[in-house]
Motif scaffolding. Structure first.
Motif, PDB file in Angstrom:
ATOM      1  N   GLY A   1     -26.705  12.679  28.515  1.00 10.85           N
ATOM      2  CA  GLY A   1     -26.929  12.997  29.925  1.00 10.85           C
ATOM      3  C   GLY A   1     -28.379  13.311  30.231  1.00 10.85           C
ATOM      4  N   ARG A   2     -28.730  13.153  31.488  1.00 11.70           N
ATOM      5  CA  ARG A   2     -30.095  13.449  31.931  1.00 11.70           C
ATOM      6  C   ARG A   2     -30.243  14.879  32.434  1.00 11.70           C
ATOM      7  N   THR A   3     -29.109  15.565  32.608  1.00 13.37           N
ATOM      8  CA  THR A   3     -29.128  16.946  33.070  1.00 13.37           C
ATOM      9  C   THR A   3     -28.225  17.788  32.182  1.00 13.37           C
ATOM     10  N   PHE A   4     -28.387  19.114  32.271  1.00 12.39           N
ATOM     11  CA  PHE A   4     -27.523  20.020  31.517  1.00 12.39           C
ATOM     12  C   PHE A   4     -26.066  19.832  31.929  1.00 12.39           C
ATOM     13  N   GLU A   5     -25.810  19.659  33.223  1.00  9.00           N
ATOM     14  CA  GLU A   5     -24.437  19.496  33.698  1.00  9.00           C
ATOM     15  C   GLU A   5     -23.807  18.221  33.150  1.00  9.00           C
ATOM     16  N   GLU A   6     -24.554  17.127  33.141  1.00  7.29           N
ATOM     17  CA  GLU A   6     -24.014  15.870  32.615  1.00  7.29           C
ATOM     18  C   GLU A   6     -23.625  16.014  31.146  1.00  7.29           C
ATOM     19  N   ASN A   7     -24.475  16.657  30.357  1.00  4.71           N
ATOM     20  CA  ASN A   7     -24.171  16.839  28.937  1.00  4.71           C
ATOM     21  C   ASN A   7     -22.956  17.740  28.729  1.00  4.71           C
TER      22      ASN A   7
ATOM     23  N   LYS B   1     -20.471  18.177  30.766  1.00  2.00           N
ATOM     24  CA  LYS B   1     -19.263  17.447  31.162  1.00  2.00           C
ATOM     25  C   LYS B   1     -18.857  16.424  30.104  1.00  2.00           C
ATOM     26  N   LEU B   2     -19.832  15.769  29.496  1.00  2.00           N
ATOM     27  CA  LEU B   2     -19.507  14.817  28.435  1.00  2.00           C
ATOM     28  C   LEU B   2     -18.707  15.498  27.326  1.00  2.00           C
ATOM     29  N   LYS B   3     -19.161  16.683  26.921  1.00  2.00           N
ATOM     30  CA  LYS B   3     -18.489  17.415  25.850  1.00  2.00           C
ATOM     31  C   LYS B   3     -17.134  17.960  26.299  1.00  2.00           C
ATOM     32  N   ALA B   4     -17.098  18.543  27.493  1.00  2.00           N
ATOM     33  CA  ALA B   4     -15.855  19.136  27.983  1.00  2.00           C
ATOM     34  C   ALA B   4     -14.761  18.091  28.142  1.00  2.00           C
ATOM     35  N   HIS B   5     -15.099  16.940  28.709  1.00  2.00           N
ATOM     36  CA  HIS B   5     -14.094  15.904  28.940  1.00  2.00           C
ATOM     37  C   HIS B   5     -13.576  15.319  27.627  1.00  2.00           C
ATOM     38  N   ALA B   6     -14.505  15.017  26.711  1.00  2.00           N
ATOM     39  CA  ALA B   6     -14.092  14.399  25.445  1.00  2.00           C
ATOM     40  C   ALA B   6     -13.221  15.335  24.617  1.00  2.00           C
ATOM     41  N   LEU B   7     -13.588  16.603  24.544  1.00  2.00           N
ATOM     42  CA  LEU B   7     -12.828  17.538  23.710  1.00  2.00           C
ATOM     43  C   LEU B   7     -11.539  17.995  24.380  1.00  2.00           C
ATOM     44  N   ALA B   8     -11.519  18.054  25.707  1.00  2.00           N
ATOM     45  CA  ALA B   8     -10.265  18.385  26.401  1.00  2.00           C
ATOM     46  C   ALA B   8      -9.248  17.269  26.187  1.00  2.00           C
ATOM     47  N   GLN B   9      -9.711  16.037  26.286  1.00  2.00           N
ATOM     48  CA  GLN B   9      -8.824  14.893  26.081  1.00  2.00           C
ATOM     49  C   GLN B   9      -8.316  14.852  24.638  1.00  2.00           C
ATOM     50  N   PHE B  10      -9.201  15.158  23.686  1.00  2.00           N
ATOM     51  CA  PHE B  10      -8.825  15.115  22.273  1.00  2.00           C
ATOM     52  C   PHE B  10      -7.855  16.236  21.911  1.00  2.00           C
ATOM     53  N   SER B  11      -8.130  17.442  22.397  1.00  2.00           N
ATOM     54  CA  SER B  11      -7.357  18.628  21.984  1.00  2.00           C
ATOM     55  C   SER B  11      -6.159  18.914  22.874  1.00  2.00           C
ATOM     56  N   ASN B  12      -6.190  18.354  24.088  1.00  2.00           N
ATOM     57  CA  ASN B  12      -5.173  18.653  25.108  1.00  2.00           C
ATOM     58  C   ASN B  12      -5.153  20.138  25.453  1.00  2.00           C
ATOM     59  N   LEU B  13      -6.315  20.766  25.367  1.00  2.00           N
ATOM     60  CA  LEU B  13      -6.473  22.170  25.743  1.00  2.00           C
ATOM     61  C   LEU B  13      -7.496  22.291  26.871  1.00  2.00           C
TER      62      LEU B  13
ATOM     63  N   ALA C   1     -41.773  30.393  30.884  1.00  2.00           N
ATOM     64  CA  ALA C   1     -40.664  29.518  30.513  1.00  2.00           C
ATOM     65  C   ALA C   1     -39.371  30.038  31.116  1.00  2.00           C
ATOM     66  N   HIS C   2     -38.373  29.198  31.098  1.00  2.00           N
ATOM     67  CA  HIS C   2     -37.080  29.539  31.686  1.00  2.00           C
ATOM     68  C   HIS C   2     -35.974  28.956  30.813  1.00  2.00           C
ATOM     69  N   PHE C   3     -34.982  29.770  30.535  1.00  2.00           N
ATOM     70  CA  PHE C   3     -33.775  29.282  29.856  1.00  2.00           C
ATOM     71  C   PHE C   3     -32.718  28.967  30.917  1.00  2.00           C
ATOM     72  N   ASN C   4     -31.988  27.885  30.718  1.00  2.00           N
ATOM     73  CA  ASN C   4     -30.893  27.528  31.612  1.00  2.00           C
ATOM     74  C   ASN C   4     -29.628  27.262  30.805  1.00  2.00           C
ATOM     75  N   THR C   5     -28.509  27.715  31.332  1.00  2.00           N
ATOM     76  CA  THR C   5     -27.193  27.357  30.786  1.00  2.00           C
ATOM     77  C   THR C   5     -26.322  26.823  31.915  1.00  2.00           C
ATOM     78  N   THR C   6     -25.695  25.697  31.665  1.00  2.00           N
ATOM     79  CA  THR C   6     -24.651  25.179  32.548  1.00  2.00           C
ATOM     80  C   THR C   6     -23.349  25.154  31.761  1.00  2.00           C
ATOM     81  N   ILE C   7     -22.326  25.793  32.308  1.00  2.00           N
ATOM     82  CA  ILE C   7     -21.005  25.827  31.682  1.00  2.00           C
ATOM     83  C   ILE C   7     -20.035  25.010  32.524  1.00  2.00           C
ATOM     84  N   VAL C   8     -19.277  24.169  31.859  1.00  2.00           N
ATOM     85  CA  VAL C   8     -18.245  23.366  32.507  1.00  2.00           C
ATOM     86  C   VAL C   8     -16.897  23.686  31.852  1.00  2.00           C
ATOM     87  N   VAL C   9     -15.884  23.896  32.676  1.00  2.00           N
ATOM     88  CA  VAL C   9     -14.522  24.073  32.168  1.00  2.00           C
ATOM     89  C   VAL C   9     -13.679  22.924  32.701  1.00  2.00           C
ATOM     90  N   SER C  10     -12.991  22.234  31.797  1.00  2.00           N
ATOM     91  CA  SER C  10     -12.195  21.058  32.159  1.00  2.00           C
ATOM     92  C   SER C  10     -10.742  21.235  31.737  1.00  2.00           C
TER      93      SER C  10
END
Length: 206
Positions: free
Chosen positions: A47-53, A55-67, A120-129
């Motif tokens: 992904g080009r943004t923190f949110e895109e990355n 979401k990539l992880k949340a969607h793939a692991l939610a689909q795999f784990s069904n959690l 400098a600045h730290f950023n965190t984006t959290i996605v729940v799927s």
């Protein structure tokens, strides 16, 4: 009944921080991680943004784990480096999650840059799927401002924590206790928003 969720990570530092935040807030959630799964997929963070990355992880692991799955993407943005390392923070030196190499490269890139220009600045984006409901993702963000020191301080934390100095605390992240860090860190602030919104988000699926 305790709700079970997956935190899509192998980073035990992140897991510890999230578990402590949930416990402190009295949230009855059991957290599984990638290490509890058998052959989980490796997700390329393209992904080009923190949110895109995230979401990539949340969607793939939610689909795999069904959690229900929590994923985050965090990064350090240094003003004098035009926002680098940014979404490549974990792979800044070319090898994923090698903290020592990443920190060494950051210090090299900032060689000769004066203290006042090391902001400098730290950023965190959290996605729940939720599996099968990716159009209803919960997305929260948190940021923390500081500056990069000329050398590491502190023994705790992970990533760039020993170099990231927070003036209001007079410490680096690596010099703080987990509670201290959670109070003011980018991830702590994102988790605070997550805790506020998570119950209502879950309710829509009941």
């Amino acid at each position: 009944m305790t709700r079970e969720v997956l935190f899509a990570t192998n980073n035990q530092g992140k897991v510890r921080e999230l578990k402590e935040a949930f416990k402190k807030a009295g949230v009855d959630i059991s957290i599984k991680t990638n290490s509890d799964l058998v052959d989980p997929p490796h997700v390329a963070e393209t992904g080009r943004t923190f949110e895109e990355n995230a979401k990539l992880k949340a969607h793939a692991l939610a689909q795999f784990s069904n959690l229900p799955t929590i994923a985050d993407d965090s990064g350090l943005m240094v003003d004098s480096l035009n926002g680098a390392p940014g979404v490549r923070s974990a792979r800044y030196a070319g090898e994923a999650h090698n903290d020592a190499h990443n920190n060494a490269k950051l210090l090299a890139e900032l060689g000769g840059v004066s203290s006042e220009k090391r902001t400098a600045h730290f950023n965190t984006t959290i996605v729940v799927s939720m599996p099968g409901n990716f159009d209803k993702d919960l997305v929260v963000n948190g940021t923390c401002d500081g500056r990069i020191l000329a050398g590491p301080r502190g023994e705790d934390g992970f990533g760039y924590d020993p170099l990231f100095y927070v003036p209001e605390k007079g410490k680096t992240f690596a010099q703080m206790t987990t509670d201290e860090k959670n109070e003011i860190s980018h991830r702590g602030r994102a988790v605070e928003k997550l805790l506020q919104k998570l119950p209502d988000w879950f309710n829509q699926f009941n």
